[in-house]
Design a protein around this motif. Structure first.
Motif, mmCIF file in Angstrom:
data_model
loop_
_atom_site.group_PDB
_atom_site.id
_atom_site.type_symbol
_atom_site.label_atom_id
_atom_site.label_comp_id
_atom_site.label_asym_id
_atom_site.label_seq_id
_atom_site.Cartn_x
_atom_site.Cartn_y
_atom_site.Cartn_z
ATOM 1 N N ARG A 60 0.687 -1.341 -0.078
ATOM 2 C CA ARG A 60 -0.003 0.036 0.157
ATOM 3 C C ARG A 60 0.983 1.187 0.051
ATOM 4 N N LEU A 61 2.042 1.305 0.638
ATOM 5 C CA LEU A 61 2.854 2.347 0.860
ATOM 6 C C LEU A 61 3.564 2.692 -0.427
ATOM 7 N N ALA A 62 3.881 1.403 -1.148
ATOM 8 C CA ALA A 62 4.567 1.598 -2.562
ATOM 9 C C ALA A 62 3.561 2.150 -3.504
ATOM 10 N N LYS A 63 2.431 1.855 -3.345
ATOM 11 C CA LYS A 63 1.292 2.357 -4.407
ATOM 12 C C LYS A 63 1.052 3.962 -4.326
ATOM 13 N N LYS A 64 1.615 4.435 -2.785
ATOM 14 C CA LYS A 64 1.503 5.836 -2.732
ATOM 15 C C LYS A 64 2.901 6.413 -3.087
ATOM 16 N N GLY A 65 3.714 5.711 -3.613
ATOM 17 C CA GLY A 65 4.849 6.531 -4.111
ATOM 18 C C GLY A 65 6.006 6.527 -2.987
#
Length: 296
Positions: A120-125
């Motif tokens: 989820r964090l990687a999806k947010k950059g």
């Protein structure tokens, strides 16, 4: 209504599960107490399926998502268990530096829910890294009961040093912008507080979810901004907050505490009946905004 939670599970059942999950009650006693709720019309299968994790429910971002790339990476931990390993998730096609976030699991190893949080964090950059404290014992065994038992046998100081080494590993990643955040849950929340206190220059932001504070002697070192996430019904952890807040104020630490009404310990974990979707989503939005403010 939370689809994972049958109607009207008594709060006592959640409290018993919290005691069981944190080693304050053995499994036999926990099951015996649950069985006592049969007089209220609950079946054991309904109660255990609600209270014990079902990780098939917890995936919000697929490991096959085209926007991210996930790998397992090892790191040196000379003051811990020698070597550590974690789940590294980066946005696809990274060609610049990005903020990095350490994701710290509960007291049972790197389970699927925590890996999903990293995605989820990687999806947010963000570049996210979720170490597994159980790596030296073979890694998360596939179920929480065994994982909890394994972690309980380990030297706490070595585990702390493993996460400290993981934090340095991530902060110096080739694509890191040099600003490290940390988010953790339960034991992981404690570890966020510990990392902020053990090295004043390590974190640029910390978000402990329902975690107890570091030892009082270390708290004077805290410089990183903190966002404290607490559930209203989590008496065990909440009892530690007033003294912690006094120390944060005394040391002029920038912090904010959010208390989520009607929420239990573990309310962000979407694999059990403790999950509170409304509060979990709000807490996560606040977490992302806090990291964007302090890490970018």
């Amino acid at each position: 209504m939370n689809p994972r939670q049958p109607d009207h599970i008594p709060q006592d059942a959640f409290d018993w599960y919290d005691e069981y999950a944190h080693g304050l009650m053995d499994r036999r006693t926990f099951m015996r107490k649950l069985a006592g709720l049969a007089t209220l019309g609950f079946t054991m299968s309904a109660l255990t399926s609600a209270l014990l994790p079902n990780y098939a429910l917890a995936e919000q971002v697929s490991f096959n998502d085209e926007d991210i790339k996930a790998t397992y990476e090892e790191f040196d931990s000379p003051n811990g268990h020698g070597k550590g390993r974690g789940y590294l998730v980066v946005p696809s096609n990274v060609d610049t530096t990005l903020p990095v976030v350490l994701v710290i699991h509960e007291n049972r190893g790197l389970n699927p829910y925590v890996k999903d949080v990293a995605r989820r964090l990687a999806k947010k950059g963000f570049i996210a890294f979720a170490p597994d404290a159980l790596f030296s014992l073979g890694g998360y065994p596939g179920n929480d009961d065994e994982g909890r038992a394994m972690q309980k046998t380990m030297d706490k100081a070595k585990i702390q040093n493993d996460f400290l080494a993981a934090a340095h590993f991530l902060k110096t990643h080739a694509n890191s912008n040099g600003k490290l955040g940390a988010v953790g849950f339960c034991f992981g929340g404690y570890m966020v507080n510990y990392l902020a206190a053990v090295d004043a220059n390590l974190l640029s932001a910390g978000v402990p979810f329902y975690g107890t504070p570091a030892s009082k002697s270390l708290r004077k070192n805290i410089k990183a901004p903190l966002m404290i996430q607490l559930g209203e019904l989590d008496k065990r952890v909440n009892d530690s907050w007033p003294e912690y807040e006094q120390d944060l104020k005394a040391n002029n630490v920038e912090y904010i505490m959010h208390m989520y009404k009607g929420a239990n310990h573990g309310f962000h974990n979407d694999s059990t009946a403790r999950y509170d979707e409304k509060n979990a989503e709000l807490a996560w939005q606040r977490t992302i905004a806090f990291f964007n403010k302090n890490l970018t």
